[in-house]
Structures are given as C-alpha cells and as structure tokens.
Design a protein around this motif. Sequence first.
Motif, mmCIF file in Angstrom:
data_model
loop_
_atom_site.group_PDB
_atom_site.id
_atom_site.type_symbol
_atom_site.label_atom_id
_atom_site.label_comp_id
_atom_site.label_asym_id
_atom_site.label_seq_id
_atom_site.Cartn_x
_atom_site.Cartn_y
_atom_site.Cartn_z
ATOM 1 N N ALA A 1 -10.687 8.511 -6.653
ATOM 2 C CA ALA A 1 -9.918 8.698 -7.872
ATOM 3 C C ALA A 1 -10.877 8.772 -9.050
ATOM 4 O O ALA A 1 -12.074 8.533 -8.893
ATOM 5 C CB ALA A 1 -8.922 7.562 -8.067
ATOM 6 N N TYR A 2 -10.365 9.116 -10.212
ATOM 7 C CA TYR A 2 -11.210 9.145 -11.411
ATOM 8 C C TYR A 2 -10.376 8.879 -12.636
ATOM 9 O O TYR A 2 -9.146 8.987 -12.598
ATOM 10 C CB TYR A 2 -11.943 10.483 -11.518
ATOM 11 N N SER A 3 -11.032 8.495 -13.690
ATOM 12 C CA SER A 3 -10.328 8.318 -14.957
ATOM 13 C C SER A 3 -11.003 9.171 -16.009
ATOM 14 O O SER A 3 -12.202 9.444 -15.928
ATOM 15 C CB SER A 3 -10.336 6.855 -15.382
ATOM 16 N N TYR A 4 -10.238 9.598 -16.980
ATOM 17 C CA TYR A 4 -10.797 10.453 -18.019
ATOM 18 C C TYR A 4 -10.139 10.192 -19.355
ATOM 19 O O TYR A 4 -9.033 9.661 -19.439
ATOM 20 C CB TYR A 4 -10.658 11.931 -17.634
ATOM 21 N N HIS A 5 -10.860 10.561 -20.381
ATOM 22 C CA HIS A 5 -10.366 10.438 -21.751
ATOM 23 C C HIS A 5 -10.125 11.839 -22.285
ATOM 24 O O HIS A 5 -10.991 12.698 -22.160
ATOM 25 C CB HIS A 5 -11.410 9.711 -22.603
ATOM 26 N N PRO B 1 0.834 -1.194 0.000
ATOM 27 C CA PRO B 1 0.000 0.000 0.000
ATOM 28 C C PRO B 1 0.866 1.240 0.000
ATOM 29 O O PRO B 1 1.876 1.300 0.698
ATOM 30 C CB PRO B 1 -0.804 -0.112 1.297
ATOM 31 N N SER B 2 0.503 2.211 -0.790
ATOM 32 C CA SER B 2 1.311 3.425 -0.796
ATOM 33 C C SER B 2 0.411 4.656 -0.730
ATOM 34 O O SER B 2 -0.643 4.705 -1.374
ATOM 35 C CB SER B 2 2.189 3.469 -2.050
ATOM 36 N N LYS B 3 0.850 5.606 0.069
ATOM 37 C CA LYS B 3 0.109 6.850 0.196
ATOM 38 C C LYS B 3 0.351 7.704 -1.033
ATOM 39 O O LYS B 3 1.485 7.858 -1.472
ATOM 40 C CB LYS B 3 0.581 7.627 1.431
ATOM 41 N N VAL B 4 -0.709 8.257 -1.551
ATOM 42 C CA VAL B 4 -0.563 9.154 -2.696
ATOM 43 C C VAL B 4 -1.357 10.424 -2.425
ATOM 44 O O VAL B 4 -2.327 10.418 -1.682
ATOM 45 C CB VAL B 4 -1.062 8.498 -3.996
ATOM 46 N N LYS B 5 -0.899 11.487 -3.044
ATOM 47 C CA LYS B 5 -1.539 12.770 -2.810
ATOM 48 C C LYS B 5 -2.534 13.097 -3.921
ATOM 49 O O LYS B 5 -2.447 12.552 -5.022
ATOM 50 C CB LYS B 5 -0.471 13.878 -2.712
ATOM 51 N N LYS B 6 -3.443 13.953 -3.580
ATOM 52 C CA LYS B 6 -4.406 14.477 -4.544
ATOM 53 C C LYS B 6 -3.704 14.924 -5.819
ATOM 54 O O LYS B 6 -2.681 15.608 -5.765
ATOM 55 C CB LYS B 6 -5.124 15.667 -3.900
ATOM 56 N N GLY B 7 -4.227 14.509 -6.946
ATOM 57 C CA GLY B 7 -3.620 14.875 -8.217
ATOM 58 C C GLY B 7 -2.632 13.848 -8.741
ATOM 59 O O GLY B 7 -2.272 13.883 -9.912
ATOM 60 N N HIS B 8 -2.234 12.913 -7.877
ATOM 61 C CA HIS B 8 -1.285 11.877 -8.292
ATOM 62 C C HIS B 8 -1.834 11.086 -9.477
ATOM 63 O O HIS B 8 -2.981 10.658 -9.471
ATOM 64 C CB HIS B 8 -1.022 10.929 -7.113
ATOM 65 N N GLU B 9 -1.002 10.885 -10.476
ATOM 66 C CA GLU B 9 -1.452 10.205 -11.683
ATOM 67 C C GLU B 9 -1.183 8.708 -11.593
ATOM 68 O O GLU B 9 -0.056 8.285 -11.346
ATOM 69 C CB GLU B 9 -0.722 10.802 -12.890
ATOM 70 N N LEU B 10 -2.227 7.912 -11.799
ATOM 71 C CA LEU B 10 -2.079 6.462 -11.678
ATOM 72 C C LEU B 10 -1.584 5.839 -12.975
ATOM 73 O O LEU B 10 -0.737 4.960 -12.970
ATOM 74 C CB LEU B 10 -3.413 5.834 -11.273
ATOM 75 N N TRP B 11 -2.169 6.258 -14.060
ATOM 76 C CA TRP B 11 -1.673 5.827 -15.365
ATOM 77 C C TRP B 11 -2.030 6.862 -16.412
ATOM 78 O O TRP B 11 -2.878 7.711 -16.168
ATOM 79 C CB TRP B 11 -2.232 4.451 -15.741
ATOM 80 N N LYS B 12 -1.365 6.755 -17.542
ATOM 81 C CA LYS B 12 -1.544 7.723 -18.620
ATOM 82 C C LYS B 12 -2.140 7.032 -19.843
ATOM 83 O O LYS B 12 -1.778 5.889 -20.139
ATOM 84 C CB LYS B 12 -0.168 8.298 -19.014
ATOM 85 N N ALA B 13 -3.009 7.715 -20.524
ATOM 86 C CA ALA B 13 -3.574 7.182 -21.763
ATOM 87 C C ALA B 13 -2.461 6.867 -22.751
ATOM 88 O O ALA B 13 -1.492 7.609 -22.858
ATOM 89 C CB ALA B 13 -4.540 8.186 -22.380
ATOM 90 N N GLY B 14 -2.582 5.731 -23.431
ATOM 91 C CA GLY B 14 -1.612 5.369 -24.447
ATOM 92 C C GLY B 14 -0.517 4.451 -23.950
ATOM 93 O O GLY B 14 0.126 3.781 -24.735
ATOM 94 N N THR B 15 -0.289 4.416 -22.643
ATOM 95 C CA THR B 15 0.740 3.534 -22.101
ATOM 96 C C THR B 15 0.209 2.107 -21.976
ATOM 97 O O THR B 15 -0.995 1.877 -22.025
ATOM 98 C CB THR B 15 1.197 4.004 -20.715
ATOM 99 N N ARG B 16 1.114 1.188 -21.790
ATOM 100 C CA ARG B 16 0.695 -0.203 -21.620
ATOM 101 C C ARG B 16 0.217 -0.425 -20.194
ATOM 102 O O ARG B 16 0.892 -0.014 -19.241
ATOM 103 C CB ARG B 16 1.875 -1.135 -21.916
ATOM 104 N N PRO B 17 -0.928 -1.066 -20.035
ATOM 105 C CA PRO B 17 -1.433 -1.311 -18.680
ATOM 106 C C PRO B 17 -0.611 -2.395 -17.989
ATOM 107 O O PRO B 17 -0.838 -3.577 -18.183
ATOM 108 C CB PRO B 17 -2.867 -1.813 -18.913
#
Lengths: 249, 249
Positions: free
Chosen positions: B61-65, B34-50
Amino acid sequence: MAEHFESCVTQNLSHHMAIGEQEARILSELEQAPSKVKKGHELWKAGTRPDQLYTLRSGWAYSYHSLGEDSIRVLDIFMPGDLMGIRDATLPHHYTTAAMLTDGVICPFPTSRLKGIFENHPNLAMGIHASAARQQAVITDRLINVLSNDARCRIAHFILEIYYRIKRVHGDLGSGFTLPLLQKHISLALGLTHVHVSRILKALHADHVIKKTRSEIEILDLTCLHQISNFDAEKFGDKMNPLLVDERG
Amino acid sequence: MAEHFESCVTQNLSHHMAIGEQEARILSELEQAPSKVKKGHELWKAGTRPDQLYTLRSGWAYSYHSLGEDSIRVLDIFMPGDLMGIRDATLPHHYTTAAMLTDGVICPFPTSRLKGIFENHPNLAMGIHASAARQQAVITDRLINVLSNDARCRIAHFILEIYYRIKRVHGDLGSGFTLPLLQKHISLALGLTHVHVSRILKALHADHVIKKTRSEIEILDLTCLHQISNFDAEKFGDKMNPLLVDERG
DNA sequence: CGTACCTTTGACGGCTGTCAAAGGAAGTGG
DNA sequence: CCACTTCCTTTGACAGCCGTCAAAGGTACG
C-alpha cells in the motif's frame, strides 16, 4: 505573561491536551535543572546514545545530519517551548547532532524517565507521543515542500512554517521578529545553495514581500507570502484527535 | 513460515522489543477482522478524522499527499507487517490519503483503542511509539536523500531503503524480488519526473546495477548500488534505546 | 584594528523539467 | 480468443532553474 508556575513543557503539551495537576507536577520536575548555554553549545552528537532529552526554555537551537566532512543538512529548528530529542529517544543512536543557534536556557532530563512516565502517566505518554507526531508533521511538510516547489516557493513556505510556530507560542507578534537563521541555515534546510538563497531573498525584498536581515525578518506582505508558498496554515492546529483525548479532564 | 499464531503486528513490534504473552493476546485482538481488499482500494482520505488504524497482512500500500487536482506526492510505502496510519492517529485530520498498490489483506482496528493500550499496557504503548518513530526515520531519511542527492543517487537510495525493509521481514531474499512500484510512484516519492526516472533506470540497467521491470526488480550489483547511493544500512536496525526497554522480559 | 564569517554579484554550465510522440504491456468487453 | 482502450515506458529536442566558481563588499567579534 505573568505566571511562570507552568513549566515550559507543560505549556507545550497543554496545547494538545488537558494536563492535570499531578501531571503538571511531574512535568515541572523534568525542568529542575535549567542551565544557561551559549551559542554554538552542542546538545548531542550523532551516533551517541540518546540519554537526555531537553526542553528549550529560551533561545533557538537546531539539529542537523552530517554527510562526509563539510556537508550537513538541517533538520529541526527548535524554539522556546520545544521538546528536543524525542525524535531519536527510542533509537539506540542519535541520527542527528544538535546545537544552540543563540545563547539560551535548556532543561535536560534523562531519557530513562520516559519509561516511568509511560508506566504511570498514560495521559502524559499520549501527550509526548502527540508532541512527537507534531514534530514529525513539520518534517513531513518540509519533505512535501522540497519535493514539490522551486526555490522561491520553498523559502516562502519555510518562513511561514516558522512564523506560525512562533505565533502559536508567542501569541500575536508584529510583522517583524527575531529570526537567528542565517542564509546558510536556510539553504541547508531546503537543499539550496547559500548563493541561491541570497538571490531569492533579494528578489523577495525587491517585490516587497519580506525583508530579511542577519538576525531578523520582517513580513511586508503576508497575503503575498501565502500566495507564493501556497501554505496551509490549518495543518499547524494544535487540536488532537478527539478519539484519543481524555474526557474526564 | 510455519507458525501463524503470531499476529502481524506482534511480529512487527517484536522486532523492537520483547512482547509478553498477555500483550501478544491484546495485539492479536487487534487483527480480528482481516479483510481482503483489491488493488486501488482506498484506506483513508486526506482531511477525514483518523478513526481506524490498519495492519497490512499481505500486499503493498502507499500514502500520498495531494496538491491541487492532478498533483500528488508519495509519502509512505507500506509492506506486509507494517502498521498503517499511526502518523496521523493523534491528529484531528488525516494529512494523507492511502490506497492499496496491490490486492492484499488488511486488519483494521479503531484508533480509540489506542487510549486503552496507553492506559493499561505501557510496554505496548512504548512499542507503538517506537514503531511510529521508526516510520518517521524512513521519512526523515528520504528528506535527507532528496535534499542532498541527484536523481541517480536518490533512486539508488530509495531502492535500497525498500530492499532492506523487505529483507528485515522476509529474511534473506534473492537478488530479485517483487516491487509493485511503477516509475510514476518512484518519481512522485523523490520529486522527479517519470520521464527522468525512466532515463535513470535505463542507465542503471546499462551499467549492470539493477534491472527494473514493471512489477519486479533485480539487483545485479549490490556493492555498486551502495556506492552510488552512499546508503547507511545500519540506520535500519531494529534495536531500541536500551534505556527504554523493560529488563524483566 | 584585524580577522573571520556572512552576504552579494556575475558568468557559465549542467542536471532535470517540459513537450511531444511512438511503442508496449495490461486490462476489458465482446 | 481477439479487438480495443488505457496506461506505462521510452526517446529526442530544447529550455530553464539552480549549482559552481570566483571575487568583492559588509558585518560581527576578539
């Protein structure tokens, strides 16, 4: 074209991953009982328990969600090779109703056999999961389309979505092809009125972009259609995440 | 509240199905780091390999296109217990970008381990598939919402969707609860402008239906909210299709 | 050949987007 | 603790896309 030893689903799943011989046999068992159905034939009803999946061997089908009596929204458009019903397979009740858009041939198989597939054929299970994910991607893409675009753009986008899905299965087709979707269906899939869809299709024809008749469509200017829809064809690639494919194939 | 022996995902999946002891152990391994993350922290980026999935232990959290530079659409809203990233796990590239809405704690685990789970723990594989199907149901429901309803109804519907999802995990909560979604996020999820969302929220407050502040919301009249949204709470049941559950549990 | 359904057209109105600006609330640095 | 900046929310005026209603012309189907 020539070989028909491959089942319909095998063809579909093998787009995503390597299918072994034994697995292909399992899959072809699923299509033991092809049955001819007529246009309008109902595959399942909203609210019922999903106890059958279907593969669509020929013809077109669609699923819709009903709100109230006369009001429905179109969700899925199914074309030959598609696996119909996985969306709801794990849910206790169907969310949608599904019916044939044209005469066709379908192959039902019991939902309960998914259990056995997950237990004994992990590779197939992953393939089915991936196929479901791909169908979801189409819905997600339509959500983005509807959230972002005006009527003209929505329609262009929707037509390209279908165009590339057909192309993936049928290989290269000419600029004109069968499209048994009425203006009514398009409007119900995109949240527009059939009146407005008529207006836009007319305009797109006047601009020499597409020509849609009752049961067919001709793409007159593919480049322009892309510009109108800012559609990203790459999304519809068949590749899987390499981290999940079996290297031993 | 008291026991924390159960991992977050176990809790999530056990909503749908019986989880055995061994399976629970496998799942808890997934939450090793488990890791603490701050508001705004990016989990993954569009286009990268999952290559990582995440479970959300606390925070939102949220995801967007993204379309173009400044234009995005919100797809997923994640809350504690949610499995983040299964949507794209089987695809070669992420369709969305995901980021934290608040400070929180996440537990990453490699996508590649899904393969092992599918191979050795069919029951878990089915559970993960079912969980993915449930997340899809939320998106599908939003598509129907956006296709069918005007702004007032869309917003009411969206709020109820979130209300019942929280309720499922947190049990009964009062009429007021934390909702770290700004008007901006609501507008981006529903295809409206933030200006119009502001207008509607104001009106709903004036009608004594809800009262939304920057980071919280209070439901003043649940019955009325249902009437406005014609929301069907049953869709969010956790049950699985009985044809697919393991009776031996 | 008649009926039902699909498509087209026009007039009109409303919901919602756009633009612009002001007032709050939160976060930052001194 | 205050000053300053940034971002969020609210308001108003105005315009336009698209829905609604109504009716006529086409096309399929029995």
